[in-house]
Design an enzyme around this catalytic site. Structure first.
Site, PDB file in Angstrom:
ATOM      1  N   GLN A  88      10.792  31.121 -21.952  1.00  0.00           N
ATOM      2  CA  GLN A  88      11.536  29.886 -21.734  1.00  0.00           C
ATOM      3  C   GLN A  88      12.000  29.727 -20.288  1.00  0.00           C
ATOM      4  O   GLN A  88      11.849  30.613 -19.463  1.00  0.00           O
ATOM      5  CB  GLN A  88      12.742  29.867 -22.676  1.00  0.00           C
ATOM      6  CG  GLN A  88      12.379  29.858 -24.144  1.00  0.00           C
ATOM      7  CD  GLN A  88      11.716  28.568 -24.564  1.00  0.00           C
ATOM      8  OE1 GLN A  88      12.358  27.545 -24.742  1.00  0.00           O
ATOM      9  NE2 GLN A  88      10.406  28.603 -24.729  1.00  0.00           N
ATOM     10  N   HIS A 122       9.222  26.268 -37.401  1.00  0.00           N
ATOM     11  CA  HIS A 122       8.673  27.575 -37.753  1.00  0.00           C
ATOM     12  C   HIS A 122       9.427  28.728 -37.080  1.00  0.00           C
ATOM     13  O   HIS A 122       9.758  29.712 -37.739  1.00  0.00           O
ATOM     14  CB  HIS A 122       7.175  27.626 -37.420  1.00  0.00           C
ATOM     15  CG  HIS A 122       6.315  26.878 -38.396  1.00  0.00           C
ATOM     16  ND1 HIS A 122       6.513  25.545 -38.663  1.00  0.00           N
ATOM     17  CD2 HIS A 122       5.274  27.264 -39.172  1.00  0.00           C
ATOM     18  CE1 HIS A 122       5.617  25.144 -39.560  1.00  0.00           C
ATOM     19  NE2 HIS A 122       4.860  26.158 -39.885  1.00  0.00           N
ATOM     20  N   HIS A 149      -0.132  21.833 -32.948  1.00  0.00           N
ATOM     21  CA  HIS A 149       1.113  21.652 -32.211  1.00  0.00           C
ATOM     22  C   HIS A 149       0.879  21.014 -30.846  1.00  0.00           C
ATOM     23  O   HIS A 149       1.678  20.212 -30.387  1.00  0.00           O
ATOM     24  CB  HIS A 149       1.810  23.007 -32.048  1.00  0.00           C
ATOM     25  CG  HIS A 149       3.211  22.910 -31.556  1.00  0.00           C
ATOM     26  ND1 HIS A 149       4.257  22.493 -32.341  1.00  0.00           N
ATOM     27  CD2 HIS A 149       3.744  23.181 -30.334  1.00  0.00           C
ATOM     28  CE1 HIS A 149       5.382  22.516 -31.637  1.00  0.00           C
ATOM     29  NE2 HIS A 149       5.096  22.922 -30.417  1.00  0.00           N
ATOM     30  N   HIS A 202      11.497  22.578 -33.910  1.00  0.00           N
ATOM     31  CA  HIS A 202      11.348  24.025 -33.744  1.00  0.00           C
ATOM     32  C   HIS A 202      11.520  24.666 -35.118  1.00  0.00           C
ATOM     33  O   HIS A 202      12.312  25.588 -35.302  1.00  0.00           O
ATOM     34  CB  HIS A 202      12.351  24.573 -32.722  1.00  0.00           C
ATOM     35  CG  HIS A 202      11.681  25.339 -31.618  1.00  0.00           C
ATOM     36  ND1 HIS A 202      12.188  26.480 -31.069  1.00  0.00           N
ATOM     37  CD2 HIS A 202      10.506  25.118 -30.965  1.00  0.00           C
ATOM     38  CE1 HIS A 202      11.383  26.919 -30.127  1.00  0.00           C
ATOM     39  NE2 HIS A 202      10.349  26.113 -30.045  1.00  0.00           N
TER      40      HIS A 202
END
Length: 751
Positions: free
Chosen positions: A314, A97, A48, A95
């Site tokens: 986040q 998974h 990733h 996004h």
């Protein structure tokens, strides 16, 4: 204080690293890594973050052009010159998974993350798009996933205040158990006022801004670099949790802070969190950082350095301030009630150092962690899949004869891949900020005005994974070409693309062969259509226990309208009594068509007929006649073929038409069924005023593009020869009710 476990090869393997990679880490450090260092390497060297299995292939894509202001991969997003002293920043990412195990938060944080990539460039996001793939809507689990993903996108995007103006969604059993959730953001910035993800100037302070750091999202990057399985449910803690209201404050504070000139560099904290932003910024500037993790605001007590560095909480960003001007930045964030804390400084060592409780937890050469530096790069084994020959040898003469074309059309319109996506897009706010000219469901692409100018951006996401499955090279070409064609049908010139490459396990030779071929096809089309690649995302390991998803290289296309009042085009008929014409290539072949899949349950044959050189000529011609106002509407022929294009033009306008396809069938040399249902590329249906027909025919002859008259607009019915005679009202009802009726068959359940 927790004692860190002893680092061994077995522990490295548990972290997703290979034995060879573990040895390489020891060589870089000159010793066995600490547990914290192992964690950092595991996320930074995950697929990733490192693109270790894809970067060599990605470098074959065309990534230069006079319209590009930064090269692919140089910044958080691509940057394209759109004139008038303005630039457009845009990017798409996956996004997948997280959305498979926690659809609401997985999709929501995907939206938040992609917007941060845009505003860390100094650009204000003005539009959002998404590209979604799911299994069959007959499956309760799929309905649960769709419901959660759409609500997550809607709640985050609507609260954040950026309109969702376009996108695409596709359903097929191939995506069962592994949905694809790709999010795209588009922003505008004054040229020369962009920010960079760098860490220059030893001694410059490092500031973390935004939300506090918690335990959500730990090892999210690693999770995104493995296949989905039953064990994935246990990895819900790897899914981040978003707060759109915090992101809105972060946006405004960031853009204001950038205007002070006190920021030397800035980067979003996405995958791998502090580890990623600190190491990538340092490596890019050939500097280092000394970070004191005790100074970073923490959401939870007792967090370890390992957890702090790997957390993907986040709405956080890392800023490097010019020394002596850090208070200006802190004051701006305080004004917006957003946390900001100095946690370290830039060094000249080339290492990233992470301290906690007055103890050095990790010291790593920044360059050893990043793409283009010390991160491993692989070329995987390839093998052409045997299934391709089987698919291509399918005997279409074995299909039962079509005896009822009207019923076939209605059945096709009820396919969730053809039918209205209103159930989805009406949950999105597509009018916030009042710049949306053409929103979702109304045209071939989304159109957003650039205030203060006559210009508009035209944006579209597109990819038919079924085509790529049947012919990876051609399918990759078509993905780019169709996205560009949709932009052209709206009156815009295609400028550049971003991409999100969704594939299976790269360690499987057949998967990697398909990946290379698809990327090669994308490159072919981008070179021919002059739409360079600005960057994007690779998402491997999109598999479930039954196998890989359809290979899906999603294209995000950016186009520009110079004069919105003169060049905008939409698909619906405008007046009764106008002529309907087909422009473009012959309508031949049923391979890979929605008709074959939905009406007959087959995914067979080759991808649709396609000639890339002809496509380039066709798009140039189509844009020319739209700008000359020779046509009143334009809609490309794609999923569902010609008959679906005709039906949609009537649905969009509420106006019928009388159509005769005899001449088109003769030109194509095809069967009646092929002429109506083929998804052969490089075609569009237009309507033209009678007084402009001669000029249109002359222009088509000069361009070498066939123009075939089909009929005339008007009335309440769509009539096609003696085959179809059906009211527009019936078409509209069938088109609009398909997905809502599926969603009402039983509420989606978490299964």
């Amino acid at each position: 204080m927790q004692k860190e476990p002893k680092v061994t090869l077995d522990l490295a393997l548990e972290h997703g690293l290979t034995a060879e990679e573990f040895e390489k880490i020891k060589d870089y450090l000159g010793r066995v890594p600490t547990f914290t260092e192992l964690g950092v390497y595991s996320v930074m060297w995950s697929e990733h973050c490192s693109y270790k299995n894809s970067i060599r292939v990605l470098k074959t894509l065309p990534n230069t052009g006079p319209q590009l202001l930064v090269g692919a991969g140089e910044e958080n997003a691509g940057l394209v010159d759109i004139g008038d002293g303005l630039a457009c920043a845009f990017k798409i990412e996956s996004h997948n998974h997280p959305s498979a195990v926690e659809p609401y938060q997985g999709a929501a944080t995907g939206v938040g993350g992609i917007h941060r990539d845009i505003f860390t460039m100094g650009a204000r996001p003005i539009a959002a798009l998404n590209s979604l793939r799911f299994g069959s809507l007959d499956t309760p689990r799929v309905r649960y996933l769709l419901e959660g993903v759409v609500h997550g996108i809607a709640d985050y995007g609507n609260s954040f205040g950026v309109p969702t103006v376009a996108g695409d969604i596709f359903f097929d059993p191939a995506y069962e158990g592994n949905p694809l959730v790709n999010a795209m953001s588009v922003g505008v910035v004054k040229a020369g006022e962009t920010a960079s993800a760098i860490a220059p100037g030893p001694g410059n302070p490092v500031i973390i801004v935004g939300a506090s750091t918690g335990r959500d999202g730990i090892h999210g990057a690693t999770f995104a670099s493995e296949e989905i399985s039953e064990a994935s449910e246990a990895k819900r803690p790897s899914v981040q949790v978003g707060d759109p209201f915090m992101e809105k404050l972060l946006l405004e504070a960031t853009l204001e802070a950038l205007k002070t000139g006190a920021i030397a560099g800035i980067q979003d904290m996405g995958a791998a969190g502090i580890s990623c932003s600190s190491s990538e910024m340092s490596a890019k500037s050939r500097t280092g950082m000394r970070i004191n993790l005790d100074l970073a605001p923490q959401r939870e007590s007792g967090m370890t350095a390992y957890e702090m560095l790997l957390s993907e909480s986040q709405e956080r960003m890392l800023i490097v301030a010019h020394k002596g001007r850090e208070q200006e930045i802190l004051d701006v964030f305080e004004k917006w009630d957003v946390s900001a804390a100095i946690i370290g400084e830039v060094t000249d060592t080339g290492d990233v150092e992470y301290w906690m409780h007055e103890e050095l937890k990790a010291r790593i050469p920044a360059d050893s962690l990043v793409l283009g530096g010390g991160a491993p790069v692989y070329e995987r084994e390839t093998a052409r899949p045997a299934y391709l020959d089987v698919k291509h040898s399918f005997d279409f003469s074995t299909l039962p004869d079509e005896t009822d074309y009207q019923s076939a059309l209605l059945k096709l319109l009820s396919s969730p891949n053809i039918a209205s996506k209103r159930w989805v897009f009406e949950q999105y706010d597509h009018m916030v900020r009042t710049n949306t000219v053409v929103g979702p469901g109304a045209s071939d692409a989304g159109v957003v005005r650039i205030k203060g100018t006559r210009k508009a951006l035209v944006v579209k996401t597109d990819c038919n994974g079924r085509y790529v499955h049947l012919n990876p090279r051609k399918g990759g070409q078509i993905a780019v070409a169709e996205a560009a064609r949709n932009v052209v049908c709206s009156g815009a010139k295609p400028l550049a693309i971003t991409n999100c490459l969704n594939f299976g396990n790269p360690y499987k030779p057949e998967v990697y062969w398909v990946f290379k071929e698809a990327v090669g096809g994308m490159g072919d089309a981008c070179k021919t259509l002059n739409t360079p690649v600005t960057g994007g995302n690779v998402s491997f390991y999109n598999e479930n226990p039954k196998g890989a998803v359809f290979p899906t290289p999603t294209i995000g296309m950016l186009g520009l309208i110079d004069n919105l009042s003169k060049q905008l085009m939409t698909p619906g008929y405008k007046e009764a009594g106008q002529l309907v014409c087909y422009l473009g290539a012959k309508r031949t072949g049923l391979g890979g068509s929605e008709y074959l899949s939905w009406n007959h349950g087959l995914t067979e044959g080759d991808a649709p007929a396609f000639d890339l050189a002809y496509e380039a000529k066709f798009q140039a011609f189509l844009l020319e006649i739209i700008r000359a106002r020779l046509v009143q509407s334009a809609h490309d022929c794609s999923d569902g073929g010609l008959i679906t294009t005709l039906a949609e033009k009537s649905i969009f306008s509420g106006m019928g038409a009388v159509i005769d396809i005899t001449a088109l069938q003769s030109y194509s040399g095809s069967s009646l069924r092929e002429c109506l249902f083929s998804e052969a590329q490089s075609g569009a249906v237009v309507s033209v005023a009678k007084q402009h027909l001669t000029d249109l025919i002359k222009a088509s002859e000069n361009a070498g593009i066939a123009c075939t008259r089909l009929g005339v607009t008007g009335g309440d019915d769509l009539n096609v020869d003696k085959l179809i005679g059906i009211s527009v009202e019936t078409l509209h009802r069938c088109y609009e009710e398909a997905i809502p009726s599926k969603m009402k068959t039983g509420a989606g359940a978490e299964i």
